[in-house]
Each structure stands twice: as structure tokens, then as C-alpha cells.
Scaffold this motif. Sequence first.
Motif, PDB file in Angstrom:
ATOM      1  N   LYS A  69       0.822  -1.205   0.000  1.00 23.36           N
ATOM      2  CA  LYS A  69       0.000   0.000   0.000  1.00 23.36           C
ATOM      3  C   LYS A  69       0.861   1.262   0.000  1.00 23.36           C
ATOM      4  O   LYS A  69       1.982   1.271   0.491  1.00 23.36           O
ATOM      5  CB  LYS A  69      -0.933   0.001   1.210  1.00 23.36           C
ATOM      6  N   TYR A 105       0.665   5.469   0.920  1.00 21.84           N
ATOM      7  CA  TYR A 105      -0.082   6.511   1.627  1.00 21.84           C
ATOM      8  C   TYR A 105       0.562   7.867   1.351  1.00 21.84           C
ATOM      9  O   TYR A 105       1.791   7.972   1.266  1.00 21.84           O
ATOM     10  CB  TYR A 105      -0.091   6.247   3.131  1.00 21.84           C
ATOM     11  N   ARG A 124       5.494   4.171   1.267  1.00 25.49           N
ATOM     12  CA  ARG A 124       5.130   2.975   0.492  1.00 25.49           C
ATOM     13  C   ARG A 124       5.655   1.732   1.195  1.00 25.49           C
ATOM     14  O   ARG A 124       6.854   1.627   1.452  1.00 25.49           O
ATOM     15  CB  ARG A 124       5.709   3.066  -0.929  1.00 25.49           C
ATOM     16  N   THR A 180      -9.526   4.573   7.126  1.00 23.44           N
ATOM     17  CA  THR A 180      -8.590   4.179   6.070  1.00 23.44           C
ATOM     18  C   THR A 180      -7.289   4.965   6.136  1.00 23.44           C
ATOM     19  O   THR A 180      -6.348   4.659   5.405  1.00 23.44           O
ATOM     20  CB  THR A 180      -9.225   4.382   4.678  1.00 23.44           C
ATOM     21  N   PRO A 204      -4.818   6.776   1.876  1.00 25.14           N
ATOM     22  CA  PRO A 204      -4.407   5.834   0.831  1.00 25.14           C
ATOM     23  C   PRO A 204      -4.323   6.540  -0.515  1.00 25.14           C
ATOM     24  O   PRO A 204      -5.202   7.334  -0.863  1.00 25.14           O
ATOM     25  CB  PRO A 204      -5.519   4.781   0.827  1.00 25.14           C
TER      26      PRO A 204
END
Length: 253
Positions: free
Chosen positions: A32, A34, A57, A123, A138
Motif C-alpha cells: 500500500k 499513503y 510505500r 482508512t 491511501p
Amino acid sequence: MSYRIALAVLLLAVTTACGSPSAGQGADLRGKVYVSSSVTEKGQPRAMVEGTRVELRFTDDGRLMANAGCNQMQGPVQLDDGKLSVADLGMTAMGCPKPELHQQDEWLSKLLSATPSWKLDGTNLVITGSNAEIVLAPEQPATLEGTWTVNSLVTQDAVSSVPAGVKVTITFKGGNMLVDTGCNLNGAETPYVLDGQTIKAKLGASTLKSCGPVDEVENAVRATFENGEATHEIDRATLSLTNASGAGLKLGK
């Protein structure tokens, strides 16, 4: 209550307790990316250098890659017990165009190296150090629609940068592709069809006057779509357009 039933109830309680960690604990951030939505220091908003943001990351192989607008930082990361621990955080040594960017790099490196706390708030990812806090959302995946700027020209053997001072954009909007080089290709609409990863589009006729350094980019655009189609791939904010021979373009939003 029988012994077997009592034991089953006890095991269920233990399993439920172990499977319900506190907020943020045990969450898997691998794969993921951010990006910062707010940065505070000593309870006050911290001004970021114009045009920059914090990016974190988490790679699939357990590394953290971080960026604050100039140099790239990375290192193996552990997320146990609500703490973000990066072993041997390394950083590239690029010459940043502004001293403020170097200072921002050092600030982020110091924060990440001090084992800050982390948690998920919905999130969002929240990183909290002794004097600073970063709230990150995200990263939203880029879509083909919109305007892309050509950054690199790709051949079978090499990737080269666009000549200095040249800006070429390709816009995908409502089923039309618009190539704007400021010279022969000046934004005329070309219908395109998206077939999986293939963009089918035939560039129309245009003038053929010479425009100096722009010529190289125009030729690369024409070559990319010389057979009426190109394969596209989007990796975060980078779009790659490639023809059947492997030549093409790399563009950014």
C-alpha cells in the motif's frame, strides 16, 4: 455445564480475544501507498515545501520507502506493538534544488528513525512521533482519463528525458485523445477505443514544420501510434505507452 462445553466456551473466548487486536495492531500495510493529508509539529501545522508531500510505500517484501519531495529513503520495517521501526534507514544523496528540501528530508528521516507510533484511523494511516504527527490517506490509483505530461522517450535500447523546455501533453477525455506539442500536433481531437490494455487511435494528418527540440518528441508520439494502437500500463502516477516494437513514451500526471 459439561466439561467439554466449558472448554469450548473458554477456547472461543481466547480465540476471539487474540483475533481482535486494538486499533491498528496487526494490520497489514504491505503493498500500500499513503500520501500526507496533514502534517503537524508541536501541535501546529507544519508547512511543507510547495508542491511536496510525504509519501510512504510499504512494499510486499517488508520494506518502507519514504519520500518528502526530493531524496528517496528506504529500509526494512517492523510494525509490531503499534510501533514503526525501520532498521538502517538509507537515503539517496541527490542534489535537491532548494535547501528547504534537504531540511525536509532530514526532518522526515529523523521522525521515521525514532520508532514513531502508528495506527489506522478508518482508512487513514497516522504516524505520531515525540513532536510531530502525519496523517496519510491511501493513494488513489490514477486513471487513464485526464491530462498526462510526457516525461521520457523510450526506444528498444534506452530511455531518454524530454529535451529541456519542451512540454508535451496527451489528454484522454470522453473517448477522445488530444496530443498537444505546441507545434504540429496542437490538441486536435482523435477518437480512441480502449480494448483491455490496448489504446486504439489513429493520429490524423498534421503540418510538418520544424520546431527544434519539439521535433524529437513529436516523432516519438507518432511512432508510438504508428500502427494505430499502443499498449498502456499505469503504475501509480506513471503512464507507459508502448508500440509493438517496444518503443514509446512515459508520462506523468
